[in-house]
Design a protein around this motif. Structure first.
Motif, mmCIF file in Angstrom:
data_model
loop_
_atom_site.group_PDB
_atom_site.id
_atom_site.type_symbol
_atom_site.label_atom_id
_atom_site.label_comp_id
_atom_site.label_asym_id
_atom_site.label_seq_id
_atom_site.Cartn_x
_atom_site.Cartn_y
_atom_site.Cartn_z
ATOM 1 N N GLU A 1 35.359 -0.075 12.515
ATOM 2 C CA GLU A 1 35.914 -0.852 11.405
ATOM 3 C C GLU A 1 36.540 -2.131 11.929
ATOM 4 O OE1 GLU A 1 38.971 1.192 9.374
ATOM 5 O OE2 GLU A 1 39.924 1.960 11.189
ATOM 6 N N GLU A 2 36.521 -3.181 11.094
ATOM 7 C CA GLU A 2 36.944 -4.508 11.529
ATOM 8 C C GLU A 2 38.444 -4.579 11.768
ATOM 9 O OE1 GLU A 2 35.275 -7.241 12.346
ATOM 10 O OE2 GLU A 2 33.398 -6.134 12.153
ATOM 11 N N ASP A 3 39.236 -4.265 10.765
ATOM 12 C CA ASP A 3 40.688 -4.374 10.864
ATOM 13 C C ASP A 3 41.277 -3.032 11.256
ATOM 14 O OD1 ASP A 3 40.574 -7.036 10.034
ATOM 15 O OD2 ASP A 3 40.565 -6.450 7.919
ATOM 16 N N THR A 4 41.962 -3.016 12.374
ATOM 17 C CA THR A 4 42.507 -1.765 12.880
ATOM 18 C C THR A 4 43.968 -1.930 13.256
ATOM 19 O OG1 THR A 4 41.858 -2.286 15.153
ATOM 20 C CG2 THR A 4 40.275 -1.062 13.817
ATOM 21 N N LEU B 1 31.774 6.709 28.513
ATOM 22 C CA LEU B 1 30.869 5.655 28.053
ATOM 23 C C LEU B 1 31.703 4.532 27.440
ATOM 24 C CD1 LEU B 1 28.118 4.421 27.270
ATOM 25 C CD2 LEU B 1 28.149 5.888 25.229
ATOM 26 N N HIS B 2 31.498 3.318 27.947
ATOM 27 C CA HIS B 2 32.230 2.148 27.451
ATOM 28 C C HIS B 2 31.237 1.197 26.795
ATOM 29 C CE1 HIS B 2 35.498 -0.593 27.026
ATOM 30 N NE2 HIS B 2 35.055 -1.470 27.902
ATOM 31 N N LEU B 3 31.500 0.837 25.519
ATOM 32 C CA LEU B 3 30.563 0.049 24.724
ATOM 33 C C LEU B 3 31.228 -1.210 24.179
ATOM 34 C CD1 LEU B 3 29.013 2.945 22.593
ATOM 35 C CD2 LEU B 3 27.987 1.865 24.629
ATOM 36 N N ASP B 4 30.357 -2.184 23.877
ATOM 37 C CA ASP B 4 30.772 -3.396 23.160
ATOM 38 C C ASP B 4 30.142 -3.316 21.776
ATOM 39 O OD1 ASP B 4 31.098 -5.941 22.075
ATOM 40 O OD2 ASP B 4 30.871 -6.945 23.999
ATOM 41 N N PHE B 5 30.982 -3.086 20.747
ATOM 42 C CA PHE B 5 30.414 -2.787 19.427
ATOM 43 C C PHE B 5 30.012 -4.035 18.645
ATOM 44 C CE2 PHE B 5 34.933 -3.219 18.602
ATOM 45 C CZ PHE B 5 35.000 -3.883 17.389
ATOM 46 N N ARG B 6 30.024 -5.209 19.296
ATOM 47 C CA ARG B 6 29.515 -6.402 18.618
ATOM 48 C C ARG B 6 27.990 -6.382 18.507
ATOM 49 N NH1 ARG B 6 32.007 -10.981 22.328
ATOM 50 N NH2 ARG B 6 31.151 -9.502 23.853
ATOM 51 N N HIS B 7 27.348 -5.585 19.328
ATOM 52 C CA HIS B 7 25.883 -5.570 19.371
ATOM 53 C C HIS B 7 25.321 -4.536 18.401
ATOM 54 C CE1 HIS B 7 25.794 -8.184 22.972
ATOM 55 N NE2 HIS B 7 26.917 -7.547 23.283
ATOM 56 N N ILE C 1 34.417 8.127 24.829
ATOM 57 C CA ILE C 1 33.725 6.900 24.427
ATOM 58 C C ILE C 1 34.794 5.869 24.069
ATOM 59 C CG2 ILE C 1 32.126 5.817 22.811
ATOM 60 C CD1 ILE C 1 30.807 8.507 22.402
ATOM 61 N N THR C 2 34.703 4.708 24.677
ATOM 62 C CA THR C 2 35.615 3.602 24.351
ATOM 63 C C THR C 2 34.790 2.417 23.889
ATOM 64 O OG1 THR C 2 35.624 2.908 26.678
ATOM 65 C CG2 THR C 2 37.422 4.329 25.945
ATOM 66 N N LEU C 3 35.318 1.700 22.914
ATOM 67 C CA LEU C 3 34.637 0.535 22.363
ATOM 68 C C LEU C 3 35.596 -0.640 22.347
ATOM 69 C CD1 LEU C 3 33.793 3.213 20.371
ATOM 70 C CD2 LEU C 3 32.071 1.519 19.707
ATOM 71 N N ARG C 4 35.060 -1.818 22.653
ATOM 72 C CA ARG C 4 35.858 -3.033 22.613
ATOM 73 C C ARG C 4 35.006 -4.181 22.074
ATOM 74 N NH1 ARG C 4 32.862 -6.704 26.124
ATOM 75 N NH2 ARG C 4 32.750 -5.851 28.225
ATOM 76 N N ARG C 5 35.691 -5.194 21.610
ATOM 77 C CA ARG C 5 35.018 -6.418 21.158
ATOM 78 C C ARG C 5 35.072 -7.493 22.241
ATOM 79 N NH1 ARG C 5 34.000 -8.364 16.001
ATOM 80 N NH2 ARG C 5 35.291 -6.716 15.098
ATOM 81 N N THR D 1 41.297 7.466 18.315
ATOM 82 C CA THR D 1 42.550 6.721 18.405
ATOM 83 C C THR D 1 42.237 5.258 18.674
ATOM 84 O OG1 THR D 1 44.692 6.549 19.532
ATOM 85 C CG2 THR D 1 42.808 7.165 20.875
ATOM 86 N N THR D 2 43.071 4.391 18.162
ATOM 87 C CA THR D 2 42.920 2.949 18.357
ATOM 88 C C THR D 2 44.170 2.424 19.036
ATOM 89 O OG1 THR D 2 41.568 2.777 16.354
ATOM 90 C CG2 THR D 2 42.491 0.737 17.240
#
Length: 342
Positions: free
Chosen positions: A87-90, A58-64, A132-136, A103-104
């Protein structure tokens, strides 16, 4: 693990097809264990997540805002895991939570108009059967992995998929490294040629991405090395692949350090040349000042507005004075030459 291509284009030759994005959901796949996979819509994803034993990505955009629906309601992740993922700063990191790992990682930014050193973070939650992967922002490395799955030449399992992503990210760092090395070599050749083509601004533009890449790729190398040590369900082939990616990234970090030192040498040579030119000009000005100092004294002395100036009434006064000043100038030059000051 299937062996990916050794290189990935530094810039995408074709952009992935534009797709309408509905909230945080970007894409989801059910892997078939043969290198391919089935793309799932949100309804299929909700049906398969808790009832399908096949590997799922599952690939998500965590801005939403609806990202919490997927992370908390669908995946059932703990608050600590969710907080680590959004979290914002990684910085590149590895943390274990139960049977899963957070992992980031950071990848090269190939979005139009963006600088490659403006790295994009990829947040990852991985378990034996779920990824699960998340990107901005859009990450080209993810698009490459998706294309592999669509063509049937992708990952066989979730650990294999993780290794594919890691290797793709590292390969793209390698392509940028080669580009920077070529540019560094061009600057060094221009500096040695001394043909006026060396621009200090080009050196500044080269050092800026080196600083950013060194800052993040060093910790990312350590992150991959730590990830290659476990967890227990990670198969040995995947560990070897991630370990090899870590070693490759380590070589790129060494290249960044070497290029930073080479850039510093170029900067020092540039300063040295500028200082030498300035010293030569100041030296010539000092010689001219020394020669004209006694001449200025004579002209000032004879230019005072009082009576009794020698030769004031003689028609040859100027000629005689001119000859005296030339003689004094020649004597001063001779003295400087004898002292080896000129």
């Amino acid at each position: 693990m299937a062996t990916p291509s050794s290189t990935v284009p530094a810039t995408p030759t074709t952009a992935p097809p534009a797709q309408a994005q509905n909230g945080a959901f970007v894409v989801a796949y059910r892997l078939d264990g043969k290198g391919g996979g089935q793309a799932l819509d949100t309804a299929q994803l909700h049906q398969a997540w808790n009832h399908d034993e096949a590997p799922l990505w599952l690939h998500l955009d965590f801005r939403h805002d609806d990202v919490m629906e997927y992370l908390h309601s669908l995946a059932g992740l703990d608050e600590a895991v969710i907080e680590a993922l959004i979290e914002e700063d990684t910085r590149p990191r590895v943390a274990r939570f139960g049977r899963g790992v957070v992992t980031t990682l950071r990848g090269i930014n190939f979005n139009p108009g963006a600088a490659p050193e403006d790295l994009i973070s990829l947040r990852v939650w991985v378990t034996p059967k779920r990824l699960i992967t998340l990107r901005r922002r859009s990450l080209h490395a993810v698009s490459v992995v998706r294309e592999r799955i669509d063509s049937g030449q992708g990952a066989l399992s979730v650990p294999d998929l993780l290794a594919w992503m890691v290797e793709t990210l590292v390969d793209q760092v390698g392509d940028v490294t080669h580009q920077l090395e070529e540019r560094m070599a061009e600057l060094e050749d221009a500096q040695l040629a001394d043909d006026g083509n060396f621009d200090a601004d080009d050196l500044t533009r080269l050092r800026r991405p080196l600083i950013t890449l060194r800052r993040f790729m060093g910790p990312q190398r350590d992150c991959l090395a730590q990830l290659a040590q476990g967890p227990m369900w990670l198969d040995e082939e995947t560990k070897v692949s991630i370990r090899e990616s870590a070693n490759q990234l380590s070589r790129y970090v060494e290249d960044f350090n070497a290029m930073q030192e080479r850039a510093l040498i170029l900067q020092e040579q540039l300063w040295s040349e500028h200082n030498e030119q300035l010293n030569q000009r100041m030296y010539m000005l000092a010689i001219v000042t020394t020669v004209f100092l006694p001449l200025s004294f004579l002209t000032g002395l004879l230019g005072i507005n009082v009576g009794g100036i020698p030769g004031a009434e003689s028609p040859y006064g100027f000629v005689i004075f001119f000859g005296i000043t030339m003689l004094v100038g020649v004597l001063v030059l001779g003295l400087l030459k004898r002292k080896r000051w000129w």
